[in-house]
Design a protein around this motif. Structure first.
Motif, PDB file in Angstrom:
ATOM      1  N   ARG A  60     -11.835  19.555   3.812  1.00 40.17           N
ATOM      2  CA  ARG A  60     -10.419  19.754   4.150  1.00 40.17           C
ATOM      3  C   ARG A  60     -10.234  21.073   4.869  1.00 40.17           C
ATOM      4  O   ARG A  60     -10.992  22.012   4.647  1.00 40.17           O
ATOM      5  CB  ARG A  60      -9.556  19.712   2.891  1.00 40.17           C
ATOM      6  CG  ARG A  60      -9.296  18.302   2.421  1.00 40.17           C
ATOM      7  CD  ARG A  60      -8.443  18.222   1.184  1.00 40.17           C
ATOM      8  NE  ARG A  60      -7.851  16.903   1.056  1.00 40.17           N
ATOM      9  CZ  ARG A  60      -8.513  15.802   0.712  1.00 40.17           C
ATOM     10  NH1 ARG A  60      -9.812  15.856   0.448  1.00 40.17           N
ATOM     11  NH2 ARG A  60      -7.892  14.634   0.639  1.00 40.17           N
ATOM     12  N   ASN A 104      -0.090   8.762   0.202  1.00 38.74           N
ATOM     13  CA  ASN A 104       0.041  10.037  -0.499  1.00 38.74           C
ATOM     14  C   ASN A 104       1.449  10.665  -0.492  1.00 38.74           C
ATOM     15  O   ASN A 104       1.915  11.139  -1.529  1.00 38.74           O
ATOM     16  CB  ASN A 104      -1.017  11.001   0.073  1.00 38.74           C
ATOM     17  CG  ASN A 104      -0.784  12.420  -0.352  1.00 38.74           C
ATOM     18  OD1 ASN A 104       0.007  13.148   0.254  1.00 38.74           O
ATOM     19  ND2 ASN A 104      -1.427  12.837  -1.428  1.00 38.74           N
ATOM     20  N   LYS A 150      16.366  15.684   3.556  1.00 37.01           N
ATOM     21  CA  LYS A 150      16.490  15.066   2.224  1.00 37.01           C
ATOM     22  C   LYS A 150      16.342  16.085   1.106  1.00 37.01           C
ATOM     23  O   LYS A 150      15.773  17.153   1.284  1.00 37.01           O
ATOM     24  CB  LYS A 150      15.514  13.906   2.056  1.00 37.01           C
ATOM     25  CG  LYS A 150      14.080  14.205   2.329  1.00 37.01           C
ATOM     26  CD  LYS A 150      13.318  12.869   2.387  1.00 37.01           C
ATOM     27  CE  LYS A 150      11.898  13.060   2.837  1.00 37.01           C
ATOM     28  NZ  LYS A 150      11.276  11.826   3.286  1.00 37.01           N
ATOM     29  N   TYR A 190       0.855  -1.196   0.000  1.00 38.95           N
ATOM     30  CA  TYR A 190       0.000   0.000   0.000  1.00 38.95           C
ATOM     31  C   TYR A 190       0.890   1.245   0.000  1.00 38.95           C
ATOM     32  O   TYR A 190       1.736   1.411   0.878  1.00 38.95           O
ATOM     33  CB  TYR A 190      -0.922   0.033   1.232  1.00 38.95           C
ATOM     34  CG  TYR A 190      -1.668   1.348   1.322  1.00 38.95           C
ATOM     35  CD1 TYR A 190      -2.833   1.555   0.581  1.00 38.95           C
ATOM     36  CD2 TYR A 190      -1.180   2.397   2.097  1.00 38.95           C
ATOM     37  CE1 TYR A 190      -3.491   2.785   0.615  1.00 38.95           C
ATOM     38  CE2 TYR A 190      -1.830   3.629   2.141  1.00 38.95           C
ATOM     39  CZ  TYR A 190      -2.977   3.818   1.404  1.00 38.95           C
ATOM     40  OH  TYR A 190      -3.629   5.025   1.424  1.00 38.95           O
ATOM     41  N   ASN A 222      -1.434   5.620   5.691  1.00 36.55           N
ATOM     42  CA  ASN A 222      -2.146   5.327   6.940  1.00 36.55           C
ATOM     43  C   ASN A 222      -3.555   4.837   6.613  1.00 36.55           C
ATOM     44  O   ASN A 222      -4.547   5.460   6.965  1.00 36.55           O
ATOM     45  CB  ASN A 222      -2.199   6.591   7.806  1.00 36.55           C
ATOM     46  CG  ASN A 222      -2.689   6.307   9.216  1.00 36.55           C
ATOM     47  OD1 ASN A 222      -2.927   5.148   9.583  1.00 36.55           O
ATOM     48  ND2 ASN A 222      -2.858   7.355  10.009  1.00 36.55           N
ATOM     49  N   ASN A 271       1.800   5.048  13.935  1.00 40.46           N
ATOM     50  CA  ASN A 271       0.422   5.550  13.988  1.00 40.46           C
ATOM     51  C   ASN A 271      -0.586   4.406  13.929  1.00 40.46           C
ATOM     52  O   ASN A 271      -0.229   3.239  14.137  1.00 40.46           O
ATOM     53  CB  ASN A 271       0.203   6.589  12.886  1.00 40.46           C
ATOM     54  CG  ASN A 271       0.427   6.008  11.487  1.00 40.46           C
ATOM     55  OD1 ASN A 271       0.382   4.794  11.298  1.00 40.46           O
ATOM     56  ND2 ASN A 271       0.668   6.885  10.541  1.00 40.46           N
ATOM     57  N   SER A 313      -7.338   6.326   6.461  1.00 37.79           N
ATOM     58  CA  SER A 313      -7.642   6.999   5.197  1.00 37.79           C
ATOM     59  C   SER A 313      -8.541   6.200   4.268  1.00 37.79           C
ATOM     60  O   SER A 313      -9.106   6.768   3.344  1.00 37.79           O
ATOM     61  CB  SER A 313      -6.348   7.375   4.466  1.00 37.79           C
ATOM     62  OG  SER A 313      -5.619   6.215   4.142  1.00 37.79           O
ATOM     63  N   ALA A 320       4.572   5.134   3.499  1.00 34.69           N
ATOM     64  CA  ALA A 320       4.003   6.482   3.591  1.00 34.69           C
ATOM     65  C   ALA A 320       2.484   6.454   3.457  1.00 34.69           C
ATOM     66  O   ALA A 320       1.911   7.200   2.671  1.00 34.69           O
ATOM     67  CB  ALA A 320       4.626   7.413   2.550  1.00 34.69           C
ATOM     68  N   SER A 364      -4.120  12.452   7.327  1.00 35.87           N
ATOM     69  CA  SER A 364      -4.192  12.012   8.724  1.00 35.87           C
ATOM     70  C   SER A 364      -2.957  12.349   9.542  1.00 35.87           C
ATOM     71  O   SER A 364      -2.955  12.150  10.748  1.00 35.87           O
ATOM     72  CB  SER A 364      -4.356  10.490   8.749  1.00 35.87           C
ATOM     73  OG  SER A 364      -3.115   9.860   8.467  1.00 35.87           O
ATOM     74  N   ASN A 420     -13.915   7.420   8.089  1.00 35.58           N
ATOM     75  CA  ASN A 420     -13.900   6.236   7.215  1.00 35.58           C
ATOM     76  C   ASN A 420     -14.441   4.968   7.876  1.00 35.58           C
ATOM     77  O   ASN A 420     -14.454   3.907   7.264  1.00 35.58           O
ATOM     78  CB  ASN A 420     -12.508   6.037   6.617  1.00 35.58           C
ATOM     79  CG  ASN A 420     -12.268   7.053   5.512  1.00 35.58           C
ATOM     80  OD1 ASN A 420     -13.166   7.313   4.702  1.00 35.58           O
ATOM     81  ND2 ASN A 420     -11.095   7.655   5.487  1.00 35.58           N
ATOM     82  N   GLU A 448      15.291   7.173   1.833  1.00 32.71           N
ATOM     83  CA  GLU A 448      14.308   6.154   1.446  1.00 32.71           C
ATOM     84  C   GLU A 448      14.703   5.365   0.199  1.00 32.71           C
ATOM     85  O   GLU A 448      14.308   4.217   0.043  1.00 32.71           O
ATOM     86  CB  GLU A 448      12.927   6.783   1.275  1.00 32.71           C
ATOM     87  CG  GLU A 448      12.148   6.659   2.574  1.00 32.71           C
ATOM     88  CD  GLU A 448      10.820   7.361   2.547  1.00 32.71           C
ATOM     89  OE1 GLU A 448      10.814   8.599   2.632  1.00 32.71           O
ATOM     90  OE2 GLU A 448       9.792   6.677   2.445  1.00 32.71           O
ATOM     91  N   ILE A 476       7.354   1.584   6.030  1.00 29.93           N
ATOM     92  CA  ILE A 476       8.327   2.688   5.992  1.00 29.93           C
ATOM     93  C   ILE A 476       7.523   3.924   6.357  1.00 29.93           C
ATOM     94  O   ILE A 476       6.617   4.323   5.614  1.00 29.93           O
ATOM     95  CB  ILE A 476       8.954   2.871   4.592  1.00 29.93           C
ATOM     96  CG1 ILE A 476       9.503   1.543   4.078  1.00 29.93           C
ATOM     97  CG2 ILE A 476      10.050   3.935   4.637  1.00 29.93           C
ATOM     98  CD1 ILE A 476      10.166   1.651   2.700  1.00 29.93           C
ATOM     99  N   ASP A 477       7.807   4.506   7.503  1.00 31.11           N
ATOM    100  CA  ASP A 477       6.982   5.627   7.955  1.00 31.11           C
ATOM    101  C   ASP A 477       7.684   6.371   9.079  1.00 31.11           C
ATOM    102  O   ASP A 477       8.450   5.785   9.843  1.00 31.11           O
ATOM    103  CB  ASP A 477       5.622   5.117   8.462  1.00 31.11           C
ATOM    104  CG  ASP A 477       4.542   6.178   8.337  1.00 31.11           C
ATOM    105  OD1 ASP A 477       3.667   6.032   7.461  1.00 31.11           O
ATOM    106  OD2 ASP A 477       4.580   7.173   9.103  1.00 31.11           O
TER     107      ASP A 477
END
Ligand SMILES: Nc1nc2c(c(=O)[nH]1)N[C@H]1C(S)=C(S)[C@@H](COP(=O)(O)OP(=O)(O)OC[C@H]3O[C@@H](n4cnc5c(=O)[nH]c(N)nc54)[C@H](O)[C@@H]3O)O[C@H]1N2
Ligand SMILES: Nc1nc2c(c(=O)[nH]1)N[C@H]1C(S)=C(S)[C@@H](COP(=O)(O)OP(=O)(O)OC[C@H]3O[C@@H](n4cnc5c(=O)[nH]c(N)nc54)[C@H](O)[C@@H]3O)O[C@H]1N2
Ligand code: SF4
Ligand SMILES: [Mo]
Length: 748
Positions: A629, A114, A448, A111, A401, A430, A405, A399, A636, A722, A480, A425-426
């Protein structure tokens, strides 16, 4: 005196692009030693000219957030243990190879969230990693977002990146449907400081018109705003097109010879008189005709649709019809209309496609179609739950959640708990990543390099800007791209030697060079790939690839072909960025469909209009939930930063006063909101800014997981909207979920 000298030595100013949203604002970062003194807008950035929003400033808190993960971690039961990179990668290899060897690569789901598209490393190295893994179970936030728009672009204009962008700085009539750029800062329309740009339209005598079930900040600034029934945009768009034909406003200009399907469109819209359609969309017939006339008669006009038009049952049809209007009014590829950017990273030549890439295979359980090599997020949970060959038993999240989401969050959470192995990888532990067995931390955004590979593709001006890291990373941290290459080596059955990162990085670049030297139309055709590699010098990783792309791109130096052209060094010497000018017409050359024409009436989309008519219902029962928004949220993941969450509770249910009265509700009352999939309790905010019958809730909240390491966010938890959205409710063409127009019930 001494301190003063010290300041001179230690203080410096760094310039970089903000990586948080699509607006690509230039930041001026004042650094003192290892600390950040201030973050301001960079007035010399040719694009953003000093603009920034509160999230840009919050990068300081993000950089220093004590909850941000900086060391690899391995979970033992409910305990997280810090690990070395070697230990973490070896655990990952064991976990993933175990699944791949026993069940095949499809047992590993991926997965992608964003922030990947805001990340130079990941945009350049993800593809190689995924090719090494070869799973069909690839998911991303795209199928909760812009997939309909990219699919419509792929079908109509031949490429998913051929999305027409509103030329906001030169248009005199902007019709915004289902977007709120004053909160979101624009999407598939990279344009920092939308307030200034929208006001610019008004100052030159033009108009901004908004169609939205909510009277948003953007609607408040606009000259006109019309409420629309959620999910009913296709009716409105068909009636506008009907009127364009009916009142003889169709004028395709120079594109006339490059359009397939003109007659089919005219036939399709014949029955959609505004007078018939009005009841379905809730907009008076005379207003629909007026909108069509204004689009027809204003020389520079454009329709722009986003999130609200994508994440509903007819997302792809909407995205298509919006560009049908842009074509029919002669505004496609015209200044002030909808145009195609020419990004500096290429490609240099336009190559026609062999046909749209979708539906080439289907998901295992529900048989949902693949789009651009990925499956809809809507089927991720069931692919984990249903046993059989191809079942997802392990997951890699990068990256993302998805627990907060993605639709039907409770179901996904439950499915995730039963996975055999998960790696994330985060930068945060969370609601999603706390289920991982191994957590691999990326660098801070300020550690970076940055270049907006994706967003310059969707930008209202052609811009090139490279940002160096503001701070050096610690020796024990990985970027990364290195993490991804380690993962690539881990899932591969080959031995990549002592230094897999170097081997795979060199291979990645060499493959690209070899392809280009074989291409007869390339400026480096016939040259020795080794010489080109040598010319790229000592750079490694994303910088080397970026330099390669810039040099080979449409403004590039071309390895000697154009000595004044772009290189990474040139961008390094221009830290505020280089303005490559306003958008210029690109058609017909940039039409990449197999026919070389605009496909105005693609059968798959024409047919979907039948579905619209079959489900037609001018009465609406119950409430319809839409999203919202806020300038100080970013999906999130930024609720752990005090500067962004302070102040009053923003996670409230907006409801119209008439509806509130009917239900006996007053401001601040708690209510229960329930849907097909779940129920949440939330506080109401009574406001005539929402249409009667519609309620609105923001997403990205619901920080209630006691195992998450989000100290500040948990003090402002909110609820997860959600829980209410349904993984079974989607736009069947693109597989994109319905996040707007969700049927809900409200009880006191
Ligand atoms: N109901 C409803 N749901 C929605 C939406 C809606 O409007 N309504 N919007 C949808 C949309 S448009 C989107 S794009 C999705 C977003 O869905 P996701 O991408 O799944 O969610 P985010 O909240 O963006 O999560 C980003 C994750 O990336 C991590 N992260 C941040 N920076 C980095 C980095 O540099 N590297 C790595 N590796 N990780 C990083 C964060 O800690 C966080 O865990 O949500 C969708 N969900
Ligand atoms: N501050 C902030 N900025 C962000 C984000 C964030 O979370 N916070 N997320 C980023 C991401 S990932 C994305 S994809 C972009 C999205 O950027 P935008 O596309 O601008 O998204 P929204 O602000 O959600 O605006 C969608 C609008 O559609 C309306 N709407 C809902 N249903 C319908 C409908 O059926 N028809 C019509 N016509 N309108 C409808 C909603 O009321 C809302 O005003 O924003 C990005 N920028
Ligand atoms: S608008 Fe977007 S890019 Fe600009 S400062 Fe805010 S978050 Fe960063
Ligand atoms: Mo998004």
């Amino acid at each position: 005196m001494e301190t003063n000298q010290c300041r001179q030595i230690d203080s410096r100013v760094s310039f970089r692009t903000c990586p948080l949203c699509e607006a690509t604002c230039g930041l001026e970062i004042h650094v003192h030693g290892e600390g950040i003194e201030a973050i301001q807008g960079d007035k010399k950035d040719p694009f953003s000219q000093g603009y920034l929003c509160p999230k840009g400033v919050s990068l300081k808190e993000l950089h220093t957030d004590p909850d941000r993960i900086r060391t690899p971690m391995i979970r033992r039961g409910t305990k997280w243990v810090p690990a070395t990179w070697d230990e973490a990668f070896s655990e990952v290899k064991k976990g993933l190879r175990n699944l791949i060897d026993r069940y095949g690569a499809d047992a590993v789901g991926v997965y992608l969230g964003n922030p990947n598209v805001h990340n130079l490393s990941n945009m350049l190295y993800m593809e190689g990693f995924l090719r090494m893994l070869r799973t069909r179970n690839l998911f991303s936030a795209s199928s909760m977002d812009q997939m309909p728009k990219q699919l419509a672009a792929e079908i109509m204009f031949g490429h998913s990146f051929n999305v027409p962008i509103p030329d906001v700085d030169r248009t005199d009539y902007l019709l915004i449907i289902g977007a709120n750029p004053l909160a979101s800062n624009g999407s598939l329309m990279t344009a920092p400081n939308m307030r200034r740009r929208l006001k610019g339209i008004q100052q030159r005598g033009g108009k901004v018109v908004v169609i939205d079930p909510v009277h948003t900040p953007t609607a408040k600034l606009a000259d006109e705003h019309y409420f629309i029934r959620p999910g009913a945009d296709a009716w409105l768009l068909l009636a506008i097109i009907h009127t364009l034909f009916d009142e003889d406003w169709v004028s395709t200009g120079k594109l006339g010879d490059f359009i397939n399907g003109m007659e089919e469109i005219q036939t399709l819209v014949r029955e959609f008189q505004p007078e018939e359609v009005s009841a379905y969309c809730g907009i008076p017939a005379e207003t629909i005709r007026l909108l069509a006339r204004n689009l027809g008669k204003t020389p520079r006009a454009v329709v722009y649709g986003r999130m609200g038009t994508c994440t509903q049952r007819f997302g792809t049809v909407n995205s298509w019809l919006i560009d049908v209007i842009n074509v029919l009014t002669g505004n496609l590829d015209r200044e002030g209309g909808a145009m195609f950017p020419r990004p500096a990273t290429g490609p240099k030549q336009s190559i026609r496609s062999k046909g749209p890439r979708f539906g080439r295979y289907h998901s295992r359980v529900r048989k949902l179609p693949e789009v651009f090599g990925e499956l809809p997020v809507a089927c991720m949970a069931e692919e984990m739950e249903v046993a059989g060959p191809g079942q997802i038993r392990g997951l890699i999240t990068i990256a993302g959640n998805p627990v907060l989401s993605s639709p039907n969050g409770s179901r996904l959470l439950h499915a995730m708990e039963n996975l055999e192995f998960m790696v994330s990888i985060d930068c945060y532990l969370n609601e999603t990543t706390r289920h991982a067995h191994v957590l691999l931390p990326p660098l801070s955004p300020l550690e970076k390099a940055h270049y907006d590979l994706v967003f310059y593709q969707f930008s209202v001006r052609n811009i090139a800007k490279y940002s160096r890291p503001v701070f050096d990373r610690a020796p024990d941290q990985l970027d990364e791209w290195e993490i991804l290459l380690h993962l690539a080596a881990a899932v591969s059955d080959k031995d990549w030697g002592e230094n897999p990162v170097k081997t795979l990085d060199d291979l990645t670049v060499m493959k690209r060079i070899q392809k280009e030297t074989k291409n007869e139309n390339s400026p480096i055709h016939g040259r020795d790939p080794k010489d080109i590699m040598a010319e790229l010098g000592n750079r490694r990783g994303p910088e080397r690839l970026l330099d390669w792309m810039l040099r080979m791109g449409p403004y590039g130096e071309g390895f000697g072909a154009n000595s004044d052209g772009l290189t990474l060094s040139l961008l390094e010497n221009n830290p505020h960025g280089i303005d490559l000018g306003p958008l210029t017409p690109r058609l017909p050359g940039h039409l990449l469909t197999p026919s070389g024409k605009i496909e105005l009436a693609p059968p798959v989309l024409v047919k979907d209009v039948e579905r619209l008519c079959q489900g037609a219902d001018s009465k609406q029962n119950g409430f319809r939930l839409v999203g919202r928004r806020d300038l100080r949220s970013n999906n999130s993941w930024m609720h752990n930063l005090p500067v962004l969450v302070k102040g009053k509770n923003r996670c409230t249910l907006w409801i119209h006063p008439d509806d509130a009265n009917r239900l006996g509700l007053i401001e601040g009352d708690p209510v229960s909101v329930s849907s097909q999939t779940g129920r949440v309790e939330v506080i109401v905010h009574v406001t005539s800014d929402v249409m009667p019958g519609v309620v609105s809730l923001p997403h990205g909240w619901g920080h209630r997981d006691s195992y998450a390491r989000l100290t500040i966010a948990k003090e402002h938890p909110g609820i997860n909207v959600n829980i209410l959205t349904d993984d079974q409710d989607l736009d069947p063409v693109s597989g994109t979920v319905v996040l707007n127009d969700v049927p809900v019930e409200i009880t006191k």
